[in-house]
Motif scaffolding. Structure first.
Motif, mmCIF file in Angstrom:
data_model
loop_
_atom_site.group_PDB
_atom_site.id
_atom_site.type_symbol
_atom_site.label_atom_id
_atom_site.label_comp_id
_atom_site.label_asym_id
_atom_site.label_seq_id
_atom_site.Cartn_x
_atom_site.Cartn_y
_atom_site.Cartn_z
ATOM 1 N N GLU A 15 5.718 8.807 3.214
ATOM 2 C CA GLU A 15 5.266 9.482 1.991
ATOM 3 C C GLU A 15 3.922 8.957 1.505
ATOM 4 O OE1 GLU A 15 6.757 10.013 -2.580
ATOM 5 O OE2 GLU A 15 8.290 10.116 -1.021
ATOM 6 N N ILE A 16 3.785 7.639 1.382
ATOM 7 C CA ILE A 16 2.507 7.077 0.930
ATOM 8 C C ILE A 16 1.450 7.212 2.028
ATOM 9 C CG2 ILE A 16 2.987 4.675 1.588
ATOM 10 C CD1 ILE A 16 1.158 5.740 -1.631
ATOM 11 N N THR A 17 1.880 7.219 3.287
ATOM 12 C CA THR A 17 0.951 7.422 4.397
ATOM 13 C C THR A 17 0.272 8.783 4.284
ATOM 14 O OG1 THR A 17 2.036 5.906 5.925
ATOM 15 C CG2 THR A 17 0.804 7.722 6.912
ATOM 16 N N LYS A 23 -0.327 10.468 1.597
ATOM 17 C CA LYS A 23 -1.284 10.397 0.492
ATOM 18 C C LYS A 23 -2.525 9.597 0.895
ATOM 19 C CE LYS A 23 2.247 10.735 -3.107
ATOM 20 N NZ LYS A 23 2.890 10.072 -4.252
ATOM 21 N N ALA A 24 -2.316 8.486 1.591
ATOM 22 C CA ALA A 24 -3.447 7.663 2.031
ATOM 23 C C ALA A 24 -4.298 8.407 3.058
ATOM 24 C CB ALA A 24 -2.944 6.342 2.605
ATOM 25 N N LEU A 75 -5.354 3.120 1.808
ATOM 26 C CA LEU A 75 -4.017 2.860 1.265
ATOM 27 C C LEU A 75 -4.128 2.161 -0.086
ATOM 28 C CD1 LEU A 75 -0.918 2.763 1.456
ATOM 29 C CD2 LEU A 75 -1.187 0.606 2.740
ATOM 30 N N THR A 125 -5.169 4.576 -2.676
ATOM 31 C CA THR A 125 -4.052 5.465 -3.009
ATOM 32 C C THR A 125 -3.079 4.763 -3.951
ATOM 33 O OG1 THR A 125 -4.303 6.600 -0.893
ATOM 34 C CG2 THR A 125 -2.180 6.846 -2.022
ATOM 35 N N LEU A 126 -2.792 3.509 -3.681
ATOM 36 C CA LEU A 126 -1.918 2.755 -4.579
ATOM 37 C C LEU A 126 -2.565 2.562 -5.946
ATOM 38 C CD1 LEU A 126 -0.456 0.180 -2.061
ATOM 39 C CD2 LEU A 126 0.822 1.936 -3.313
ATOM 40 N N GLU A 144 -1.794 5.568 -7.772
ATOM 41 C CA GLU A 144 -0.382 5.543 -8.171
ATOM 42 C C GLU A 144 -0.197 4.653 -9.406
ATOM 43 O OE1 GLU A 144 2.500 7.198 -5.809
ATOM 44 O OE2 GLU A 144 0.648 8.246 -6.340
ATOM 45 N N ASN A 162 8.911 1.648 -6.672
ATOM 46 C CA ASN A 162 8.710 2.656 -5.625
ATOM 47 C C ASN A 162 8.035 2.066 -4.391
ATOM 48 O OD1 ASN A 162 9.555 4.312 -7.729
ATOM 49 N ND2 ASN A 162 8.089 5.916 -7.259
ATOM 50 N N TYR A 163 7.303 0.964 -4.571
ATOM 51 C CA TYR A 163 6.526 0.382 -3.480
ATOM 52 C C TYR A 163 6.895 -1.063 -3.165
ATOM 53 C CZ TYR A 163 4.000 4.667 -3.989
ATOM 54 O OH TYR A 163 3.703 6.003 -4.050
#
Length: 125
Positions: A17-19, A21-22, A45, A48-49, A52, A61-62
Motif C-alpha cells: 500500500e505505501i509502496t 504511494k511512494a 518513501l 510519502t511518509l 502521511e 499504521n506504519y
C-alpha cells in the motif's frame, strides 16, 4: 538481505500500500520506478511518509514498516544501513509541522532517531 536491491524488493513485497504511494512520488521526480533507482526510491518513501504525517495518519499504521527498516539496518549490510540513513531517515520530517511529526518521532526506533540527529543535529520537533 545484503544489497539495497534485496532490501528494496523485500520492502515492496511486504508493504504494497505505501509502496504504491511512494511509487507515485518517485515517478514524479524520476519519471520511472526501476531497480536502477532503488536507493533514491527510499527518499520518495520518506517524502510519502511525510505526507502521511501531515495528513495525521497514525504512526500505528506504519509501526511494522519502521520495525522492518530497523531490523534491516541491524542485520543488513553497511550498504543497506547507509541507504536507510542517507536516503530514508535524512529525508523524514522534511517540512512536517512539529505537532504532526511528534507521534512518529516519539515512536520511531532509537537507531533511526540517532541517524536523524547525527545528520540534522537536532530533533524534528
Amino acid at each position: 538481505m545484503n544489497t539495497v536491491e534485496e532490501f528494496y524488493i523485500e520492502f515492496r513485497r511486504r508493504f504494497s500500500e505505501i509502496t504504491e504511494k511512494a511509487d507515485i512520488e518517485h515517478i514524479r521526480i524520476w519519471d520511472t520506478v526501476s531497480l536502477d533507482t532503488c536507493y533514491c526510491w527510499f527518499e520518495s518513501l520518506a517524502n510519502t511518509l511525510n505526507s502521511e504525517m501531515e495528513s495525521s495518519v497514525p504512526f500505528s499504521n506504519y509501526k511494522e514498516l519502521f520495525e522492518f527498516i530497523r531490523k534491516a539496518d541491524a542485520i543488513g549490510s553497511k550498504e543497506i544501513s547507509d541507504c536507510i540513513d542517507v536516503s530514508f531517515v535524512e529525508n523524514l520530517f522534511w517540512k512536517v509541522a512539529p505537532n504532526k511529526a511528534s507521534p512518529y518521532w516519539n515512536e520511531m526506533p532509537a537507531k533511526l532517531k540517532a541517524y536523524y540527529q547525527g545528520f540534522h543535529h537536532c530533533d524534528p520537533l
